[in-house]
Design a protein around this motif. Structure first.
Motif, mmCIF file in Angstrom:
data_model
loop_
_atom_site.group_PDB
_atom_site.id
_atom_site.type_symbol
_atom_site.label_atom_id
_atom_site.label_comp_id
_atom_site.label_asym_id
_atom_site.label_seq_id
_atom_site.Cartn_x
_atom_site.Cartn_y
_atom_site.Cartn_z
ATOM 1 N N SER A 1 -9.006 3.034 21.382
ATOM 2 C CA SER A 1 -10.402 3.134 21.778
ATOM 3 C C SER A 1 -11.028 4.438 21.313
ATOM 4 O O SER A 1 -12.155 4.459 20.822
ATOM 5 C CB SER A 1 -10.537 3.036 23.299
ATOM 6 O OG SER A 1 -10.481 1.688 23.687
ATOM 7 N N ILE A 2 -10.289 5.525 21.471
ATOM 8 C CA ILE A 2 -10.843 6.825 21.088
ATOM 9 C C ILE A 2 -11.111 6.865 19.591
ATOM 10 O O ILE A 2 -12.196 7.256 19.133
ATOM 11 C CB ILE A 2 -9.881 7.966 21.508
ATOM 12 C CG1 ILE A 2 -9.880 8.099 23.029
ATOM 13 C CG2 ILE A 2 -10.289 9.269 20.859
ATOM 14 C CD1 ILE A 2 -8.806 9.005 23.568
ATOM 15 N N VAL A 3 -10.118 6.412 18.805
ATOM 16 C CA VAL A 3 -10.285 6.484 17.350
ATOM 17 C C VAL A 3 -11.420 5.568 16.886
ATOM 18 O O VAL A 3 -12.286 5.975 16.105
ATOM 19 C CB VAL A 3 -8.962 6.123 16.640
ATOM 20 C CG1 VAL A 3 -9.186 5.983 15.143
ATOM 21 C CG2 VAL A 3 -7.914 7.181 16.919
ATOM 22 N N VAL A 4 -11.430 4.324 17.411
ATOM 23 C CA VAL A 4 -12.503 3.404 17.011
ATOM 24 C C VAL A 4 -13.859 3.988 17.392
ATOM 25 O O VAL A 4 -14.823 3.929 16.625
ATOM 26 C CB VAL A 4 -12.297 2.017 17.659
ATOM 27 C CG1 VAL A 4 -13.545 1.153 17.511
ATOM 28 C CG2 VAL A 4 -11.110 1.309 17.037
ATOM 29 N N THR A 5 -13.949 4.584 18.580
ATOM 30 C CA THR A 5 -15.221 5.155 19.014
ATOM 31 C C THR A 5 -15.645 6.300 18.107
ATOM 32 O O THR A 5 -16.805 6.364 17.672
ATOM 33 C CB THR A 5 -15.105 5.648 20.473
ATOM 34 O OG1 THR A 5 -14.703 4.560 21.287
ATOM 35 C CG2 THR A 5 -16.433 6.182 20.963
ATOM 36 N N LEU A 6 -14.711 7.195 17.791
ATOM 37 C CA LEU A 6 -15.063 8.342 16.940
ATOM 38 C C LEU A 6 -15.481 7.882 15.549
ATOM 39 O O LEU A 6 -16.572 8.213 15.070
ATOM 40 C CB LEU A 6 -13.876 9.307 16.842
ATOM 41 C CG LEU A 6 -13.606 10.149 18.088
ATOM 42 C CD1 LEU A 6 -12.407 11.060 17.862
ATOM 43 C CD2 LEU A 6 -14.833 10.963 18.454
ATOM 44 N N VAL A 7 -14.606 7.096 14.915
ATOM 45 C CA VAL A 7 -14.900 6.663 13.547
ATOM 46 C C VAL A 7 -16.185 5.830 13.515
ATOM 47 O O VAL A 7 -17.074 6.046 12.696
ATOM 48 C CB VAL A 7 -13.715 5.859 12.974
ATOM 49 C CG1 VAL A 7 -14.069 5.289 11.611
ATOM 50 C CG2 VAL A 7 -12.486 6.732 12.878
ATOM 51 N N GLY A 8 -16.279 4.886 14.451
ATOM 52 C CA GLY A 8 -17.438 4.016 14.485
ATOM 53 C C GLY A 8 -18.730 4.786 14.707
ATOM 54 O O GLY A 8 -19.739 4.542 14.044
ATOM 55 N N THR A 9 -18.704 5.742 15.625
ATOM 56 C CA THR A 9 -19.921 6.483 15.915
ATOM 57 C C THR A 9 -20.359 7.309 14.720
ATOM 58 O O THR A 9 -21.545 7.335 14.381
ATOM 59 C CB THR A 9 -19.704 7.396 17.142
ATOM 60 O OG1 THR A 9 -19.187 6.607 18.211
ATOM 61 C CG2 THR A 9 -20.999 8.024 17.577
ATOM 62 N N VAL A 10 -19.402 7.975 14.067
ATOM 63 C CA VAL A 10 -19.756 8.761 12.886
ATOM 64 C C VAL A 10 -20.348 7.856 11.808
ATOM 65 O O VAL A 10 -21.402 8.141 11.217
ATOM 66 C CB VAL A 10 -18.524 9.515 12.339
ATOM 67 C CG1 VAL A 10 -18.827 10.111 10.974
ATOM 68 C CG2 VAL A 10 -18.104 10.600 13.313
ATOM 69 N N PHE A 11 -19.707 6.717 11.593
ATOM 70 C CA PHE A 11 -20.199 5.772 10.585
ATOM 71 C C PHE A 11 -21.601 5.279 10.942
ATOM 72 O O PHE A 11 -22.529 5.328 10.129
ATOM 73 C CB PHE A 11 -19.225 4.602 10.465
ATOM 74 C CG PHE A 11 -19.643 3.558 9.478
ATOM 75 C CD1 PHE A 11 -19.631 3.825 8.115
ATOM 76 C CD2 PHE A 11 -20.082 2.316 9.905
ATOM 77 C CE1 PHE A 11 -20.031 2.858 7.203
ATOM 78 C CE2 PHE A 11 -20.476 1.346 9.006
ATOM 79 C CZ PHE A 11 -20.452 1.623 7.652
ATOM 80 N N SER A 12 -21.768 4.823 12.175
ATOM 81 C CA SER A 12 -23.069 4.292 12.593
ATOM 82 C C SER A 12 -24.166 5.346 12.503
ATOM 83 O O SER A 12 -25.274 5.065 12.066
ATOM 84 C CB SER A 12 -22.999 3.777 14.032
ATOM 85 O OG SER A 12 -22.217 2.625 14.094
ATOM 86 N N MET A 13 -23.838 6.562 12.933
ATOM 87 C CA MET A 13 -24.847 7.618 12.898
ATOM 88 C C MET A 13 -25.244 7.928 11.462
ATOM 89 O O MET A 13 -26.425 8.091 11.163
ATOM 90 C CB MET A 13 -24.306 8.891 13.577
ATOM 91 C CG MET A 13 -24.409 8.889 15.079
ATOM 92 S SD MET A 13 -26.037 8.462 15.714
ATOM 93 C CE MET A 13 -26.900 10.013 15.551
ATOM 94 N N THR A 14 -24.248 8.024 10.564
ATOM 95 C CA THR A 14 -24.567 8.326 9.171
ATOM 96 C C THR A 14 -25.505 7.274 8.597
ATOM 97 O O THR A 14 -26.578 7.586 8.061
ATOM 98 C CB THR A 14 -23.268 8.369 8.337
ATOM 99 O OG1 THR A 14 -22.315 9.171 9.030
ATOM 100 C CG2 THR A 14 -23.526 8.946 6.974
ATOM 101 N N VAL A 15 -25.116 6.019 8.748
ATOM 102 C CA VAL A 15 -25.927 4.937 8.194
ATOM 103 C C VAL A 15 -27.326 4.931 8.819
ATOM 104 O O VAL A 15 -28.338 4.807 8.123
ATOM 105 C CB VAL A 15 -25.213 3.583 8.430
ATOM 106 C CG1 VAL A 15 -26.114 2.432 8.058
ATOM 107 C CG2 VAL A 15 -23.925 3.530 7.641
#
Lengths: 343, 319
Positions: free
Chosen positions: B106-120
């Motif tokens: 959960s932590i990794v998916v949240t971190l990676v996903g949030t960074v990706f979503s924010m960038t896009v």
């Protein structure tokens, strides 16, 4: 849900003017268009901006637009075992025309899901919708800034919890082995399992929604209340309006456009009632009381692998939903409100 | 309701009062009546009850997760008053095994996903925020249209499967990576930044990326914080995509493991022994998992809270 957003329009920009909207005013747009440089020049100038929008646009095209074509399985007897790849299977499955739809409209389980969906929608409209408005009026009437801040922080909190968590919390408190049952048993009553009672399930779901999201719903109304000019209240008070009359003639008219807008959005979303929330509790209560259109699609498609049938049900829901949005918006226009978009 | 209205009407900018006076009421305008005692009492009561309604269940969950088996047995289930606090449940859950792994996922998916979503999202919002740029109106329409329809569960499921994303973590990130709502909120803020600022940077030779990075983003810290929280909470709370697209039990994120623990009353793999020997109550374990699931959210959201209204206003009321 991200549905609570509306297209930008001039009238909305006027409603609560912030600098963000001023660039879009229609008048200046026409003037700008007249003095527009050539397409090639503009492309050269804006190519970096276009490139920036690209990832988001590609993702949306891929995951929001492309699947629309996939609705073709609603007209097929889709066979997932033709190949490993869903798209290839779509191309090779036999075409059945409207047979899936015919079957759906004769399926009592479908009409049961439709009925549950509509009952839940009406319940939420009556029992859920007014709660944020009343809470917002209450919070707005609190003068002390600290009290307001603390109350808001507490009330916003459950919005950020997952449905899994909310359902789990309710189960621990109201379930058969939960706190409420224990207390009743300790005092000589029969234990009560609210979580698995089909008769009260719809009220339970509504209560969960209120617990989770009513506090969050306050924000929009507080914003509308904050934009009322204090001069109006002062003028009303000068004219002899007491507290109640000020509420009736100043506060409520200020909330009217927001209420109308949210009602329209809600009606447009009528067939979408708490998918995750109900899916989590479907097994405990049984589909008779808990099945809604979304879970019907999930059950038939994902669980029973009857993809064509489920996609057809989903398509019916989607088409009816778009009709509802258009109709609700029309009604809003007739009532003199601006609704989600303008004509 | 006896609302006291007509106080300075911008609560978004709650006045910064001196520390000792923070709980005191700001002065009332001359024309406004003093609130009556009954009204005030009623208001306080309703507000207190509403807040308790939110906090009481969370309190029970927290206290029970910290209780020993003996306390829980004495209370006959859930514990309301803390007594003999113990961290056994957490120690067991975090000492490796299913829940530890799920929390890490959960932590990794949240971190990676949030960074990706924010960038896009930030890139897209900025790209659309320069009014008069080529095609921005069209792109905006393509984006916003998706808020009025959805393709449906089944076609989306088939697509994700066809792309070969099943049983990969990408299936938890890509299909719901962009929220158009969030992009619109960001765009609204970016458009509010005065053009003189960005224009002067452009004259000094800055390109779009530099303007975004060095001028626009530092000026929009508040809204960036709000949107980051929205995305992070979205990833942290998500369970449905995992239940659709993942088959491997080992890959499941925390929320999905929590469903299994709480709803099906299963003991987490590897913990059965500790429960059987009586050191640990199964209930405390369930509660501890719930606390783990709610803690990050409950800790982070109050910090961002003061920016919510601004963000939601631009997004929800104005679009």
């Amino acid at each position: 849900m991200s549905h609570s957003t509306v297209p930008r329009s001039r009238a909305e920009a006027d409603m609560t003017a912030t600098p963000a909207a001023s660039g879009d005013a229609t008048g200046s747009r026409d003037r700008r268009r007249a003095a527009r440089p050539s397409l090639r020049l503009r492309f050269g100038r804006d190519r970096v901006l276009l490139l920036m929008t690209l990832p988001a646009v590609v993702l949306l095209l891929l995951f929001n637009y492309l699947p629309i074509l996939g609705n073709i399985v609603a007209f097929e007897d889709y066979d997932p075992y033709v190949s490993d790849n869903g798209v290839v299977s779509i191309l090779h499955s036999p075409w059945v025309g409207l047979a899936n739809f015919q079957q759906i409209f004769q399926d009592s389980a479908f009409w049961n899901a439709m009925w549950n969906t509509l009952v839940l929608f009406v319940l939420q409209l009556v029992l859920y919708f007014p709660v944020p408005i009343l809470l917002a009026l209450l919070i707005n009437s609190v003068v002390r800034p600290r009290v307001r801040a603390v109350a808001q922080a507490v009330l916003y909190l459950p919005h950020f919890f997952s449905w899994v968590l909310v359902v789990a919390v309710f189960q621990q408190l109201l379930g058969g082995a939960g706190l409420f049952s224990q207390l009743m048993r300790q005092h000589g009553f029969d234990g009560l399992d609210i979580m698995t009672d089909p008769d009260t399930f719809k009220f339970l779901v509504t209560a969960q929604s209120v617990w989770k999201d009513a506090g969050w719903g306050i924000i929009v109304f507080l914003a509308a209340l904050a934009s009322v000019s204090p001069d109006l209240y002062e003028a009303a008070a000068m004219d002899g309006a007491g507290r109640r009359r000020r509420m009736w003639h100043v506060t409520l008219p200020a909330l009217r456009p927001v209420i109308a807008l949210l009602l329209v959005l809600r009606v447009g979303d009528a067939l979408t009632v708490g998918f995750e929330q109900i899916l989590l509790q479907r097994d405990a209560v049984g589909p008779g009381a808990s099945e809604v259109l979304d879970t019907f699609v999930w059950w038939n498609g994902v669980r029973n692998q009857d993809f064509g049938y489920a996609a057809a049900a989903g398509l019916v829901k989607g088409v009816v939903s778009i009709g509802l949005v258009l109709a609700a918006n029309k009604v809003a226009h007739l009532m003199g409100e601006q609704g989600v978009y303008r004509k | 309701m006896t609302a006291v209205l007509g106080r300075p009407a911008d609560p978004a900018a709650d006045p910064v009062v001196d520390r000792p006076r923070r709980w005191a009421a700001p002065p009332r305008p001359a024309w406004e009546e003093k609130p009556g005692g009954a009204g005030l009492a009623g208001k306080s009561l309703v507000l207190t009850l509403a807040c308790l309604g939110v906090l009481f269940p969370l309190w029970i969950v927290l206290v029970t997760s910290l209780s020993s088996r003996k306390t829980i047995d004495e209370a006959g289930g859930l514990v309301m008053v803390p007594k003999g606090i113990t961290f056994v449940a957490y120690r067991e859950l975090l000492s490796g095994g299913q829940v530890t792994r799920a929390a890490l996922v959960s932590i990794v998916v949240t971190l990676v996903g949030t960074v990706f979503s924010m960038t896009v999202s930030v890139l897209c919002a900025y790209g659309l925020s320069r009014s008069g740029s080529l095609g921005h109106r069209w792109i905006l329409m393509v984006l916003m249209a998706t808020m009025f329809f959805s393709a449906g569960l089944i076609p989306t499921y088939l697509l994700v499967q066809s792309l070969g994303l099943t049983d990969t973590y990408l299936a938890l990130i890509l299909p719901s990576a962009v929220s158009v709502f969030n992009i619109l909120v960001l765009r609204g803020f970016f458009m509010g930044i005065s053009p003189e600022l960005t224009d002067s940077a452009r004259i000094d030779g800055a390109g779009d990326i530099r303007i975004l990075w060095q001028i626009v983003m530092p000026l929009s810290r508040a809204v960036l914080a709000v949107i980051t929280l929205f995305y992070a909470v979205g990833y942290w709370s998500a369970w449905f995509n995992a239940s659709l697209y993942l088959n491997e039990q080992d890959m499941m994120p925390l929320q999905n493991v929590m469903i299994q623990l709480v709803q099906k009353q299963e003991a987490p793999v590897g913990l059965g022994q500790a429960i059987k020997t009586g050191e640990l109550s199964g209930l405390a374990v369930q509660m501890a998992v719930m606390v783990m699931a709610l803690l990050p959210v409950a800790v982070l959201s109050p910090f961002v809270q003061k920016h919510f209204r601004k963000g939601m206003l631009t997004g929800a009321v104005k679009g």
